[in-house]
Design a protein around this motif. Structure first.
Motif, PDB file in Angstrom:
ATOM      1  N   ALA A  92       0.833  -1.202   0.000  1.00 47.35           N
ATOM      2  CA  ALA A  92       0.000   0.000   0.000  1.00 47.35           C
ATOM      3  C   ALA A  92       0.868   1.253   0.000  1.00 47.35           C
ATOM      4  CB  ALA A  92      -0.925  -0.007   1.207  1.00 47.35           C
ATOM      5  N   ARG A  93       1.924   1.257   0.801  1.00 40.40           N
ATOM      6  CA  ARG A  93       2.809   2.429   0.830  1.00 40.40           C
ATOM      7  C   ARG A  93       3.444   2.666  -0.535  1.00 40.40           C
ATOM      8  NH1 ARG A  93       4.156   0.647   6.073  1.00 40.40           N
ATOM      9  NH2 ARG A  93       6.031  -0.397   5.356  1.00 40.40           N
ATOM     10  N   ASN A  94       3.859   1.591  -1.196  1.00 41.09           N
ATOM     11  CA  ASN A  94       4.454   1.739  -2.523  1.00 41.09           C
ATOM     12  C   ASN A  94       3.427   2.250  -3.529  1.00 41.09           C
ATOM     13  OD1 ASN A  94       6.949   0.893  -1.667  1.00 41.09           O
ATOM     14  ND2 ASN A  94       6.627  -1.237  -2.256  1.00 41.09           N
ATOM     15  N   ALA A  95       2.190   1.788  -3.416  1.00 41.11           N
ATOM     16  CA  ALA A  95       1.139   2.244  -4.323  1.00 41.11           C
ATOM     17  C   ALA A  95       0.857   3.731  -4.113  1.00 41.11           C
ATOM     18  CB  ALA A  95      -0.128   1.419  -4.117  1.00 41.11           C
ATOM     19  N   VAL A  96       0.862   4.173  -2.861  1.00 41.72           N
ATOM     20  CA  VAL A  96       0.628   5.591  -2.573  1.00 41.72           C
ATOM     21  C   VAL A  96       1.777   6.428  -3.123  1.00 41.72           C
ATOM     22  CG1 VAL A  96       0.476   7.293  -0.709  1.00 41.72           C
ATOM     23  CG2 VAL A  96      -0.861   5.189  -0.595  1.00 41.72           C
ATOM     24  N   LYS A  97       3.005   5.952  -2.960  1.00 38.17           N
ATOM     25  CA  LYS A  97       4.159   6.681  -3.495  1.00 38.17           C
ATOM     26  C   LYS A  97       4.079   6.789  -5.012  1.00 38.17           C
ATOM     27  CE  LYS A  97       7.470   5.461   0.093  1.00 38.17           C
ATOM     28  NZ  LYS A  97       8.667   4.668   0.399  1.00 38.17           N
ATOM     29  N   ALA A  98       3.708   5.692  -5.655  1.00 37.74           N
ATOM     30  CA  ALA A  98       3.594   5.704  -7.114  1.00 37.74           C
ATOM     31  C   ALA A  98       2.488   6.658  -7.550  1.00 37.74           C
ATOM     32  CB  ALA A  98       3.321   4.293  -7.627  1.00 37.74           C
ATOM     33  N   PHE A  99       1.395   6.685  -6.790  1.00 36.38           N
ATOM     34  CA  PHE A  99       0.291   7.579  -7.128  1.00 36.38           C
ATOM     35  C   PHE A  99       0.718   9.038  -6.990  1.00 36.38           C
ATOM     36  CE2 PHE A  99      -3.520  10.021  -6.294  1.00 36.38           C
ATOM     37  CZ  PHE A  99      -4.391   9.539  -7.246  1.00 36.38           C
ATOM     38  N   ARG A 100       1.454   9.342  -5.938  1.00 39.50           N
ATOM     39  CA  ARG A 100       1.898  10.722  -5.725  1.00 39.50           C
ATOM     40  C   ARG A 100       2.877  11.174  -6.804  1.00 39.50           C
ATOM     41  NH1 ARG A 100       2.441  10.152   0.729  1.00 39.50           N
ATOM     42  NH2 ARG A 100       0.330  10.820   1.244  1.00 39.50           N
ATOM     43  N   ALA A 101       3.550  10.225  -7.433  1.00 41.22           N
ATOM     44  CA  ALA A 101       4.516  10.570  -8.475  1.00 41.22           C
ATOM     45  C   ALA A 101       3.842  10.845  -9.818  1.00 41.22           C
ATOM     46  CB  ALA A 101       5.532   9.441  -8.633  1.00 41.22           C
ATOM     47  N   LEU A 102       2.550  10.535  -9.943  1.00 37.44           N
ATOM     48  CA  LEU A 102       1.850  10.753 -11.207  1.00 37.44           C
ATOM     49  C   LEU A 102       1.737  12.245 -11.503  1.00 37.44           C
ATOM     50  CD1 LEU A 102      -1.096   8.198 -10.903  1.00 37.44           C
ATOM     51  CD2 LEU A 102       0.959   7.973 -12.278  1.00 37.44           C
ATOM     52  N   THR A 103       1.832  12.576 -12.783  1.00 33.44           N
ATOM     53  CA  THR A 103       1.692  13.974 -13.193  1.00 33.44           C
ATOM     54  C   THR A 103       0.504  14.177 -14.125  1.00 33.44           C
ATOM     55  OG1 THR A 103       3.238  13.588 -15.013  1.00 33.44           O
ATOM     56  CG2 THR A 103       4.155  14.446 -12.952  1.00 33.44           C
ATOM     57  N   ASP A 104      -0.093  13.098 -14.601  1.00 34.29           N
ATOM     58  CA  ASP A 104      -1.221  13.186 -15.524  1.00 34.29           C
ATOM     59  C   ASP A 104      -2.531  13.018 -14.757  1.00 34.29           C
ATOM     60  OD1 ASP A 104      -2.683  13.312 -17.883  1.00 34.29           O
ATOM     61  OD2 ASP A 104      -2.555  11.136 -18.192  1.00 34.29           O
ATOM     62  N   ARG A 105      -3.417  13.988 -14.883  1.00 42.18           N
ATOM     63  CA  ARG A 105      -4.664  13.967 -14.115  1.00 42.18           C
ATOM     64  C   ARG A 105      -5.573  12.805 -14.522  1.00 42.18           C
ATOM     65  NH1 ARG A 105      -8.096  18.598 -11.777  1.00 42.18           N
ATOM     66  NH2 ARG A 105     -10.021  17.515 -11.303  1.00 42.18           N
ATOM     67  N   THR A 106      -5.677  12.529 -15.814  1.00 43.74           N
ATOM     68  CA  THR A 106      -6.583  11.462 -16.247  1.00 43.74           C
ATOM     69  C   THR A 106      -6.107  10.105 -15.746  1.00 43.74           C
ATOM     70  OG1 THR A 106      -5.402  11.282 -18.352  1.00 43.74           O
ATOM     71  CG2 THR A 106      -7.346  12.705 -18.290  1.00 43.74           C
ATOM     72  N   GLU A 107      -4.808   9.898 -15.756  1.00 43.72           N
ATOM     73  CA  GLU A 107      -4.268   8.632 -15.245  1.00 43.72           C
ATOM     74  C   GLU A 107      -4.498   8.526 -13.739  1.00 43.72           C
ATOM     75  OE1 GLU A 107      -0.098   6.100 -15.247  1.00 43.72           O
ATOM     76  OE2 GLU A 107      -0.232   7.993 -16.338  1.00 43.72           O
ATOM     77  N   ALA A 108      -4.330   9.638 -13.040  1.00 44.59           N
ATOM     78  CA  ALA A 108      -4.552   9.642 -11.593  1.00 44.59           C
ATOM     79  C   ALA A 108      -6.019   9.356 -11.277  1.00 44.59           C
ATOM     80  CB  ALA A 108      -4.127  10.978 -11.002  1.00 44.59           C
ATOM     81  N   GLU A 109      -6.926   9.916 -12.065  1.00 41.41           N
ATOM     82  CA  GLU A 109      -8.352   9.673 -11.833  1.00 41.41           C
ATOM     83  C   GLU A 109      -8.719   8.216 -12.084  1.00 41.41           C
ATOM     84  OE1 GLU A 109     -10.126  12.602 -14.356  1.00 41.41           O
ATOM     85  OE2 GLU A 109     -10.221  14.099 -12.757  1.00 41.41           O
ATOM     86  N   LYS A 110      -8.012   7.561 -12.997  1.00 43.59           N
ATOM     87  CA  LYS A 110      -8.261   6.139 -13.243  1.00 43.59           C
ATOM     88  C   LYS A 110      -7.744   5.276 -12.104  1.00 43.59           C
ATOM     89  CE  LYS A 110      -7.466   6.358 -18.078  1.00 43.59           C
ATOM     90  NZ  LYS A 110      -6.651   5.857 -19.163  1.00 43.59           N
ATOM     91  N   LYS A 111      -6.591   5.634 -11.566  1.00 44.71           N
ATOM     92  CA  LYS A 111      -5.960   4.805 -10.539  1.00 44.71           C
ATOM     93  C   LYS A 111      -6.497   5.067  -9.135  1.00 44.71           C
ATOM     94  CE  LYS A 111      -1.756   3.799 -12.974  1.00 44.71           C
ATOM     95  NZ  LYS A 111      -0.343   3.522 -12.859  1.00 44.71           N
ATOM     96  N   TYR A 112      -7.129   6.210  -8.924  1.00 45.37           N
ATOM     97  CA  TYR A 112      -7.600   6.552  -7.576  1.00 45.37           C
ATOM     98  C   TYR A 112      -8.612   5.551  -7.016  1.00 45.37           C
ATOM     99  CZ  TYR A 112      -9.704   8.964  -3.676  1.00 45.37           C
ATOM    100  OH  TYR A 112     -10.193   9.263  -2.433  1.00 45.37           O
ATOM    101  N   PRO A 113      -9.641   5.136  -7.771  1.00 42.41           N
ATOM    102  CA  PRO A 113     -10.603   4.185  -7.186  1.00 42.41           C
ATOM    103  C   PRO A 113      -9.964   2.857  -6.774  1.00 42.41           C
ATOM    104  CG  PRO A 113     -11.497   5.147  -9.185  1.00 42.41           C
ATOM    105  CD  PRO A 113     -10.064   5.572  -9.104  1.00 42.41           C
ATOM    106  N   VAL A 114      -8.985   2.404  -7.532  1.00 44.41           N
ATOM    107  CA  VAL A 114      -8.302   1.150  -7.191  1.00 44.41           C
ATOM    108  C   VAL A 114      -7.522   1.320  -5.892  1.00 44.41           C
ATOM    109  CG1 VAL A 114      -6.564  -0.510  -7.962  1.00 44.41           C
ATOM    110  CG2 VAL A 114      -8.148   0.496  -9.614  1.00 44.41           C
ATOM    111  N   LEU A 115      -6.830   2.437  -5.779  1.00 47.31           N
ATOM    112  CA  LEU A 115      -6.035   2.695  -4.578  1.00 47.31           C
ATOM    113  C   LEU A 115      -6.934   2.912  -3.366  1.00 47.31           C
ATOM    114  CD1 LEU A 115      -3.274   3.085  -3.341  1.00 47.31           C
ATOM    115  CD2 LEU A 115      -3.335   5.457  -4.076  1.00 47.31           C
ATOM    116  N   ALA A 116      -8.033   3.628  -3.547  1.00 43.45           N
ATOM    117  CA  ALA A 116      -8.964   3.855  -2.440  1.00 43.45           C
ATOM    118  C   ALA A 116      -9.559   2.534  -1.964  1.00 43.45           C
ATOM    119  CB  ALA A 116     -10.064   4.815  -2.869  1.00 43.45           C
ATOM    120  N   SER A 117      -9.873   1.664  -2.899  1.00 41.81           N
ATOM    121  CA  SER A 117     -10.409   0.351  -2.545  1.00 41.81           C
ATOM    122  C   SER A 117      -9.384  -0.458  -1.756  1.00 41.81           C
ATOM    123  CB  SER A 117     -10.821  -0.391  -3.813  1.00 41.81           C
ATOM    124  OG  SER A 117     -11.204  -1.701  -3.518  1.00 41.81           O
ATOM    125  N   MET A 118      -8.124  -0.396  -2.179  1.00 46.46           N
ATOM    126  CA  MET A 118      -7.065  -1.116  -1.475  1.00 46.46           C
ATOM    127  C   MET A 118      -6.939  -0.611  -0.038  1.00 46.46           C
ATOM    128  SD  MET A 118      -2.944  -1.067  -2.074  1.00 46.46           S
ATOM    129  CE  MET A 118      -2.958  -1.657  -3.729  1.00 46.46           C
TER     130      MET A 118
END
Length: 84
Positions: A28-54
């Motif tokens: 989970a910590r690695n997933a959060v770090k990877a998410f914070r490193a994202l710079t594209d909003r559309t990609e972040a919006e796609k990955k957010y529900p998966v991360l929130a579910s985790m």
């Protein structure tokens, strides 16, 4: 050293659970770090529900505290809003 069979079993179970919990907490910590490193909003919006579910699943299993999961989800949602 444990003197009873039940206490030896309890030690084995505790070690197995600890390793299991550490693995998922680290993932989970690695997933959060990877998410914070994202710079594209559309990609972040796609990955957010998966991360929130985790995070919700880990909070439900008491691997992380429910308030920590809520705080992380809130901060990550705010992070999405700052991306252009």
């Amino acid at each position: 050293m444990a003197n009873h069979i039940s206490s030896e079993k309890r030690i084995r179970q505790t070690n197995a659970r600890r390793l299991h919990n550490r693995y998922y907490a680290r993932t989970a910590r690695n997933a959060v770090k990877a998410f914070r490193a994202l710079t594209d909003r559309t990609e972040a919006e796609k990955k957010y529900p998966v991360l929130a579910s985790m995070l919700d699943r880990l909070a439900g299993k008491n691997i992380i505290h429910k308030n920590k999961a809520a705080n992380l989800k809130s901060k990550l949602a705010r992070r999405i809003n700052t991306l252009a």
